[in-house]
Write a protein that holds these residues in place. Structure first.
Motif, PDB file in Angstrom:
ATOM      1  N   LEU A 173     -44.430  31.785  36.208  1.00 41.74           N
ATOM      2  CA  LEU A 173     -44.712  32.184  37.583  1.00 41.74           C
ATOM      3  C   LEU A 173     -46.203  32.518  37.740  1.00 41.74           C
ATOM      4  CD1 LEU A 173     -43.236  32.618  40.243  1.00 41.74           C
ATOM      5  CD2 LEU A 173     -42.840  34.971  39.582  1.00 41.74           C
ATOM      6  N   ILE A 174     -46.724  33.302  36.799  1.00 42.56           N
ATOM      7  CA  ILE A 174     -48.138  33.690  36.876  1.00 42.56           C
ATOM      8  C   ILE A 174     -49.027  32.451  36.811  1.00 42.56           C
ATOM      9  CG2 ILE A 174     -49.993  34.953  35.711  1.00 42.56           C
ATOM     10  CD1 ILE A 174     -47.891  36.881  34.648  1.00 42.56           C
ATOM     11  N   THR A 175     -48.798  31.635  35.780  1.00 42.69           N
ATOM     12  CA  THR A 175     -49.665  30.476  35.596  1.00 42.69           C
ATOM     13  C   THR A 175     -49.432  29.448  36.700  1.00 42.69           C
ATOM     14  OG1 THR A 175     -50.491  28.952  33.965  1.00 42.69           O
ATOM     15  CG2 THR A 175     -48.136  29.227  34.029  1.00 42.69           C
ATOM     16  N   GLY A 176     -48.199  29.391  37.194  1.00 35.34           N
ATOM     17  CA  GLY A 176     -47.910  28.472  38.291  1.00 35.34           C
ATOM     18  C   GLY A 176     -48.730  28.811  39.523  1.00 35.34           C
ATOM     19  N   PHE A 177     -48.767  30.099  39.847  1.00 34.42           N
ATOM     20  CA  PHE A 177     -49.574  30.523  40.997  1.00 34.42           C
ATOM     21  C   PHE A 177     -51.031  30.154  40.795  1.00 34.42           C
ATOM     22  CE2 PHE A 177     -46.423  34.080  42.021  1.00 34.42           C
ATOM     23  CZ  PHE A 177     -45.893  33.370  43.060  1.00 34.42           C
ATOM     24  N   ILE A 178     -51.545  30.509  39.618  1.00 32.66           N
ATOM     25  CA  ILE A 178     -52.992  30.377  39.429  1.00 32.66           C
ATOM     26  C   ILE A 178     -53.415  28.916  39.341  1.00 32.66           C
ATOM     27  CG2 ILE A 178     -54.922  30.972  37.918  1.00 32.66           C
ATOM     28  CD1 ILE A 178     -53.528  33.585  37.337  1.00 32.66           C
ATOM     29  N   ARG A 202     -54.624  28.723  29.314  1.00 36.75           N
ATOM     30  CA  ARG A 202     -54.037  28.364  28.024  1.00 36.75           C
ATOM     31  C   ARG A 202     -54.305  29.457  26.996  1.00 36.75           C
ATOM     32  NH1 ARG A 202     -55.359  22.575  27.463  1.00 36.75           N
ATOM     33  NH2 ARG A 202     -54.133  22.566  29.371  1.00 36.75           N
ATOM     34  N   ILE A 203     -55.541  29.956  26.993  1.00 29.89           N
ATOM     35  CA  ILE A 203     -55.872  30.977  26.016  1.00 29.89           C
ATOM     36  C   ILE A 203     -55.281  32.327  26.443  1.00 29.89           C
ATOM     37  CG2 ILE A 203     -58.148  31.753  26.890  1.00 29.89           C
ATOM     38  CD1 ILE A 203     -57.359  30.808  23.278  1.00 29.89           C
ATOM     39  N   ALA A 204     -55.165  32.518  27.747  1.00 32.83           N
ATOM     40  CA  ALA A 204     -54.574  33.775  28.228  1.00 32.83           C
ATOM     41  C   ALA A 204     -53.117  33.883  27.803  1.00 32.83           C
ATOM     42  CB  ALA A 204     -54.683  33.857  29.749  1.00 32.83           C
ATOM     43  N   PHE A 205     -52.463  32.732  27.694  1.00 27.65           N
ATOM     44  CA  PHE A 205     -51.067  32.725  27.248  1.00 27.65           C
ATOM     45  C   PHE A 205     -50.957  33.300  25.834  1.00 27.65           C
ATOM     46  CE2 PHE A 205     -47.676  30.421  24.974  1.00 27.65           C
ATOM     47  CZ  PHE A 205     -46.585  30.873  25.686  1.00 27.65           C
ATOM     48  N   ASN A 247     -56.098  42.991  29.977  1.00 27.00           N
ATOM     49  CA  ASN A 247     -55.458  41.741  30.364  1.00 27.00           C
ATOM     50  C   ASN A 247     -54.568  41.981  31.584  1.00 27.00           C
ATOM     51  OD1 ASN A 247     -54.001  39.426  30.599  1.00 27.00           O
ATOM     52  ND2 ASN A 247     -53.439  39.298  28.447  1.00 27.00           N
ATOM     53  N   PRO A 248     -55.024  41.565  32.754  1.00 27.14           N
ATOM     54  CA  PRO A 248     -54.214  41.825  33.957  1.00 27.14           C
ATOM     55  C   PRO A 248     -52.843  41.169  33.880  1.00 27.14           C
ATOM     56  CG  PRO A 248     -56.095  40.410  34.468  1.00 27.14           C
ATOM     57  CD  PRO A 248     -56.281  40.898  33.081  1.00 27.14           C
ATOM     58  N   CYS A 249     -52.773  40.008  33.209  1.00 26.42           N
ATOM     59  CA  CYS A 249     -51.485  39.324  33.108  1.00 26.42           C
ATOM     60  C   CYS A 249     -50.470  40.208  32.389  1.00 26.42           C
ATOM     61  CB  CYS A 249     -51.632  38.013  32.338  1.00 26.42           C
ATOM     62  SG  CYS A 249     -52.747  36.865  33.099  1.00 26.42           S
ATOM     63  N   TYR A 250     -50.943  40.950  31.395  1.00 27.20           N
ATOM     64  CA  TYR A 250     -50.045  41.823  30.640  1.00 27.20           C
ATOM     65  C   TYR A 250     -49.406  42.861  31.553  1.00 27.20           C
ATOM     66  CZ  TYR A 250     -48.687  45.830  27.800  1.00 27.20           C
ATOM     67  OH  TYR A 250     -48.013  46.892  27.283  1.00 27.20           O
ATOM     68  N   TRP A 298     -48.882  50.198  36.500  1.00 30.84           N
ATOM     69  CA  TRP A 298     -48.706  50.312  37.942  1.00 30.84           C
ATOM     70  C   TRP A 298     -50.056  50.377  38.651  1.00 30.84           C
ATOM     71  CZ3 TRP A 298     -44.398  49.219  40.261  1.00 30.84           C
ATOM     72  CH2 TRP A 298     -43.166  49.466  39.628  1.00 30.84           C
ATOM     73  N   ILE A 299     -50.934  51.183  38.086  1.00 31.83           N
ATOM     74  CA  ILE A 299     -52.246  51.355  38.730  1.00 31.83           C
ATOM     75  C   ILE A 299     -52.990  50.026  38.777  1.00 31.83           C
ATOM     76  CG2 ILE A 299     -54.507  52.488  38.514  1.00 31.83           C
ATOM     77  CD1 ILE A 299     -52.948  54.842  37.186  1.00 31.83           C
ATOM     78  N   VAL A 300     -52.998  49.327  37.637  1.00 25.03           N
ATOM     79  CA  VAL A 300     -53.738  48.058  37.584  1.00 25.03           C
ATOM     80  C   VAL A 300     -53.162  47.060  38.582  1.00 25.03           C
ATOM     81  CG1 VAL A 300     -54.241  46.053  36.150  1.00 25.03           C
ATOM     82  CG2 VAL A 300     -54.527  48.343  35.214  1.00 25.03           C
ATOM     83  N   VAL A 301     -51.842  46.917  38.580  1.00 25.19           N
ATOM     84  CA  VAL A 301     -51.224  45.894  39.436  1.00 25.19           C
ATOM     85  C   VAL A 301     -51.446  46.214  40.911  1.00 25.19           C
ATOM     86  CG1 VAL A 301     -49.005  44.981  40.199  1.00 25.19           C
ATOM     87  CG2 VAL A 301     -49.543  45.104  37.772  1.00 25.19           C
TER      88      VAL A 301
END
Lengths: 256, 260
Positions: free
Chosen positions: B77-82, B180-183, B208-211, B231-234
């Motif tokens: 979902l994350i990578t799909g959006f980006i 790819r590297i973020a994965f 890592n925002p994805c985390y 929560w704060i980051v997101v």
């Protein structure tokens, strides 16, 4: 032509309407003359960015009931002006007021899905044009009937001939009667018999719309439909006024 | 942009959902398995890498495989959006130039498409949960809040990256390389371990925002607590992102038809 009750607000009003467009030129034009540049161009060339003025300070007013013909050579900015009037391109400077909803019919076969059936394409285009599912359902029989595709309507579009595709695209694009109609070249499709139907439908659309802006090279057609003429040359407005004068001026220009 | 989205007519959402659904069906029409193909790759991935990496990392498969499954599928979902957002307006060129759909419409269809793909894959998580007998509680529903936040972020991501990507075609290459590297940098095929954020992996997690997005979805499902930092980051990213996209939309949206 229709005579109209005096209406204070003009249908369209442009004041110093200007559109500047960024263009991106690949910087490898010497490639053909000098093949050894291939490597440097492929890996080190950058696209050049320039700004081109496509429409330059156009000012005109179109009253209700008037129909405007855009006259000019290829590349004069006619199609671009239509897209500006449709609200697709925003003017870079100047002001454009449209009292009503101007809708264009540009490249009507664009955005058709080749894998989908004719019927599905009707639904898709209808939804994309802002129609509700219910409305489309009601319109479908009329569209299928008009396009004369009732036998092929459940086949995927990539089995259609060019003429069939045009017929479908035309039938779908013309179901909604626009408030102000913008036309880039008169739409024509199919064989002689179909052409007559097309002509009838187009004339109906023109009749029912409150205004028309037409860009075409067909002089006699323009004379039969339009009342005002706007002559464009390389984005500049040379003349705006009565159609006959505009056409005369354009003819003289071409002779030079 | 914000105003357009907040006042978006409800029946337009319906129209766009239908367009999305239709395009989705068409794209699988000539295949035998249809949308089930969406499940094949992640299923193989979870099964094989789950067994392999739980052994390499010395983790219990019953702990690691659910961790991997949720992580991988939320990641799509994350990578799909980006990744899809960088080319979203180029793909919608026909609709933009015909004047049928505006940029917000196209962004919403893009978000719907990504979410629709994701919804199919949820079944894999269900299967994994049944196999390993993982209990879900009311706390697991918090995961839905994380999911909603992620989807909301998909809207501004599509708009923001869509506009930049229309102007600079390099963006899609850049994004693909980074994703790819973020994965690998995100704890999906590895586990942070018990020492968590404080340990060697600390920086990989905190910055890592994805985390953090992933944590909001995954932790409740696995019954783990969510760190307040996530929560704060997101929420910060959501607010800053929408503000940024809104600002860019005001300045540059009128140029997009010229760029595509």
């Amino acid at each position: 032509m229709k005579t109209d009750a005096p209406k204070p607000r003009p249908l369209l009003e442009a004041k110093n309407l200007t559109l500047q467009v960024p263009i991106f030129q690949p910087n490898d034009r010497k490639l053909l003359s000098n093949p050894s540049r291939f490597l440097t161009d492929l890996y080190f060339s950058r696209t050049k960015r320039g700004i081109v003025t496509i429409l330059d300070k156009l000012s005109f007013k179109l009253q209700r009931g008037e129909r405007l013909g855009l006259i000019g050579a290829n590349g004069a900015g006619k199609s671009t002006l239509l897209r500006v009037l449709a609200g697709i391109y925003q003017p870079s400077s100047g002001k454009l007021t449209v009292n009503g909803v101007a809708k264009g019919m540009f490249e009507i076969s664009l955005g058709m899905n080749q894998e989908a059936t004719g019927l599905e394409n009707i639904y898709m285009r209808g939804l994309q044009m802002g129609l509700k599912l219910k409305q489309i359902k009601e319109l479908v029989p009329g569209i299928v009937d008009f396009s004369e595709l009732s036998e092929a309507i459940d086949n995927p579009l990539n089995t259609y001939s060019t003429g069939m595709r045009m017929r479908l695209a035309f039938s779908v694009s013309t179901i909604v009667e626009p408030d102000i109609l913008l036309l880039d070249e008169w739409l024509g499709a199919g064989d002689t018999q179909f052409r007559a139907k097309v002509k009838q439908r187009m004339e109906g659309l023109v009749e029912s719309s409150r205004g028309l802006v037409l860009a075409t090279h067909n002089t006699s057609l323009m004379q039969s439909l339009c009342t005002k003429g706007l002559v464009l040359s390389k984005g500049k407005m040379i003349f705006y006024g009565e159609l006959d004068e505009a056409l005369d001026l354009y003819k003289q220009q071409q002779k030079k | 942009m914000l105003r357009t989205i907040l006042t978006y007519p409800f029946d337009s959402f319906g129209r766009h959902a239908y367009i999305t659904w239709f395009q989705f069906l068409i794209s699988y029409r000539r295949t035998m398995l249809g949308p089930i193909w969406l499940l094949v790759s992640p299923a193989l991935f979870i099964a094989l890498l789950g067994m392999l990496f739980s052994r390499i990392g010395g983790n219990d498969p019953a702990v690691f495989i659910p961790h991997l499954a949720i992580g991988l599928i939320a990641w799509t979902l994350i990578t799909g959006f980006i990744t899809s957002s960088t080319t979203v307006f180029q793909r919608g060129r026909a609709q933009i130039l015909q004047g049928g759909l505006n940029l917000v419409d196209i962004v919403i269809i893009n978000v719907f498409t990504t979410v629709l793909n994701f919804l199919h894959k949820i079944i894999l998580i269900v299967i994994v949960f049944i196999i390993f007998g993982i209990d879900v509680s009311f706390y697991s529903l918090v995961s839905l809040i994380g999911l909603a936040l992620l989807i909301a972020n998909g809207i501004w991501l599509s708009m923001f990256f869509g506009m930049i990507g229309a102007r600079y075609r390099d963006l899609s290459e850049v994004v693909q390389a980074i994703m790819r590297i973020a994965f690998l940098a995100t704890p999906i095929i590895w586990m942070p371990g018990t020492d968590g954020r404080g340990g060697v992996m600390g920086a990989f997690l905190v910055y890592n925002p994805c985390y953090h997005f992933l944590e909001l979805i995954r932790a409740p499902l696995l019954g783990n607590p969510i760190a307040p930092l996530s929560w704060i980051v997101v929420i910060t990213i959501t607010i800053v992102g929408f503000t940024l996209a809104n600002f860019f939309y005001k300045r540059f949206a009128h140029n997009v038809p010229l760029w595509v």
